[in-house]
Design a protein around this motif. Sequence first.
Motif, PDB file in Angstrom:
ATOM      1  N   SER A  97       0.855  -1.185   0.000  1.00 26.52           N
ATOM      2  CA  SER A  97       0.000   0.000   0.000  1.00 26.52           C
ATOM      3  C   SER A  97       0.891   1.236   0.000  1.00 26.52           C
ATOM      4  O   SER A  97       2.095   1.153   0.269  1.00 26.52           O
ATOM      5  N   VAL A  98       0.329   2.380  -0.311  1.00 24.27           N
ATOM      6  CA  VAL A  98       1.122   3.600  -0.408  1.00 24.27           C
ATOM      7  C   VAL A  98       1.738   3.996   0.920  1.00 24.27           C
ATOM      8  O   VAL A  98       2.693   4.763   0.953  1.00 24.27           O
ATOM      9  N   ASP A  99       1.228   3.449   2.036  1.00 29.75           N
ATOM     10  CA  ASP A  99       1.835   3.743   3.341  1.00 29.75           C
ATOM     11  C   ASP A  99       3.013   2.821   3.640  1.00 29.75           C
ATOM     12  O   ASP A  99       3.620   2.893   4.697  1.00 29.75           O
ATOM     13  N   GLY A 100       3.353   1.917   2.702  1.00 31.10           N
ATOM     14  CA  GLY A 100       4.514   1.057   2.850  1.00 31.10           C
ATOM     15  C   GLY A 100       4.245  -0.311   3.435  1.00 31.10           C
ATOM     16  O   GLY A 100       5.148  -1.137   3.503  1.00 31.10           O
ATOM     17  N   HIS A 101       3.032  -0.597   3.858  1.00 34.22           N
ATOM     18  CA  HIS A 101       2.708  -1.914   4.412  1.00 34.22           C
ATOM     19  C   HIS A 101       2.540  -2.939   3.291  1.00 34.22           C
ATOM     20  O   HIS A 101       1.885  -2.672   2.293  1.00 34.22           O
ATOM     21  N   VAL A 102       3.117  -4.107   3.491  1.00 34.48           N
ATOM     22  CA  VAL A 102       2.991  -5.200   2.527  1.00 34.48           C
ATOM     23  C   VAL A 102       1.863  -6.121   2.983  1.00 34.48           C
ATOM     24  O   VAL A 102       1.804  -6.522   4.132  1.00 34.48           O
ATOM     25  N   ILE A 103       0.969  -6.415   2.061  1.00 32.64           N
ATOM     26  CA  ILE A 103      -0.160  -7.295   2.320  1.00 32.64           C
ATOM     27  C   ILE A 103      -0.036  -8.483   1.376  1.00 32.64           C
ATOM     28  O   ILE A 103       0.144  -8.310   0.168  1.00 32.64           O
ATOM     29  N   GLU A 104      -0.116  -9.686   1.915  1.00 29.74           N
ATOM     30  CA  GLU A 104      -0.108 -10.864   1.052  1.00 29.74           C
ATOM     31  C   GLU A 104      -1.115 -11.873   1.556  1.00 29.74           C
ATOM     32  O   GLU A 104      -1.327 -12.015   2.753  1.00 29.74           O
ATOM     33  N   SER A 105      -1.760 -12.536   0.591  1.00 25.42           N
ATOM     34  CA  SER A 105      -2.772 -13.524   0.920  1.00 25.42           C
ATOM     35  C   SER A 105      -3.051 -14.364  -0.323  1.00 25.42           C
ATOM     36  O   SER A 105      -2.426 -14.168  -1.365  1.00 25.42           O
ATOM     37  N   SER A 106      -3.996 -15.274  -0.197  1.00 25.90           N
ATOM     38  CA  SER A 106      -4.387 -16.099  -1.336  1.00 25.90           C
ATOM     39  C   SER A 106      -5.822 -16.549  -1.149  1.00 25.90           C
ATOM     40  O   SER A 106      -6.363 -16.497  -0.039  1.00 25.90           O
ATOM     41  N   PHE A 107      -6.426 -16.978  -2.242  1.00 30.12           N
ATOM     42  CA  PHE A 107      -7.772 -17.550  -2.194  1.00 30.12           C
ATOM     43  C   PHE A 107      -7.951 -18.469  -3.392  1.00 30.12           C
ATOM     44  O   PHE A 107      -7.206 -18.398  -4.365  1.00 30.12           O
ATOM     45  N   ASP A 108      -8.938 -19.345  -3.287  1.00 32.92           N
ATOM     46  CA  ASP A 108      -9.184 -20.357  -4.310  1.00 32.92           C
ATOM     47  C   ASP A 108     -10.452 -20.074  -5.108  1.00 32.92           C
ATOM     48  O   ASP A 108     -11.352 -19.377  -4.633  1.00 32.92           O
ATOM     49  N   PHE A 109     -10.505 -20.657  -6.299  1.00 31.51           N
ATOM     50  CA  PHE A 109     -11.723 -20.725  -7.099  1.00 31.51           C
ATOM     51  C   PHE A 109     -11.657 -22.011  -7.910  1.00 31.51           C
ATOM     52  O   PHE A 109     -10.594 -22.642  -7.993  1.00 31.51           O
TER      53      PHE A 109
END
Length: 116
Positions: A97-109
């Motif tokens: 995000s622009v504030d520098g926090h890294v977000i990671e995740s996953s999901f299925d279909f």
Amino acid sequence: MAILLLLWHSNPVMAHAALVKSDPPRRATLSASPKQIQLWFNEKIEGAYASVVLLDSNKKALTENNPEVVADDPKSLVLSIPEIGTGKYTIQYRVMSVDGHVIESSFDFNVKNKTP
């Protein structure tokens, strides 16, 4: 009073990007292969640091290209994908995000056979 003021000012700093919508949607069952993956977040993301990977049921990566930020929506990423067959697939993403926090995740279909 000073503590309340400090807490009120800290809220924007604590916020970071969160996935709010996806196409294909989480846990969806599709009757045909999607042409692309699109992810929408609640705030702008740094496109240069974004990663989206499509994995098959054996966790083998089916994509190697990088996602692109949608030109008229800096909160959205799109990734073209190859045609895929019947099976369970996982979308893994990692964004900053622009504030520098890294977000990671996953999901299925899932993609299922068409019934005649």
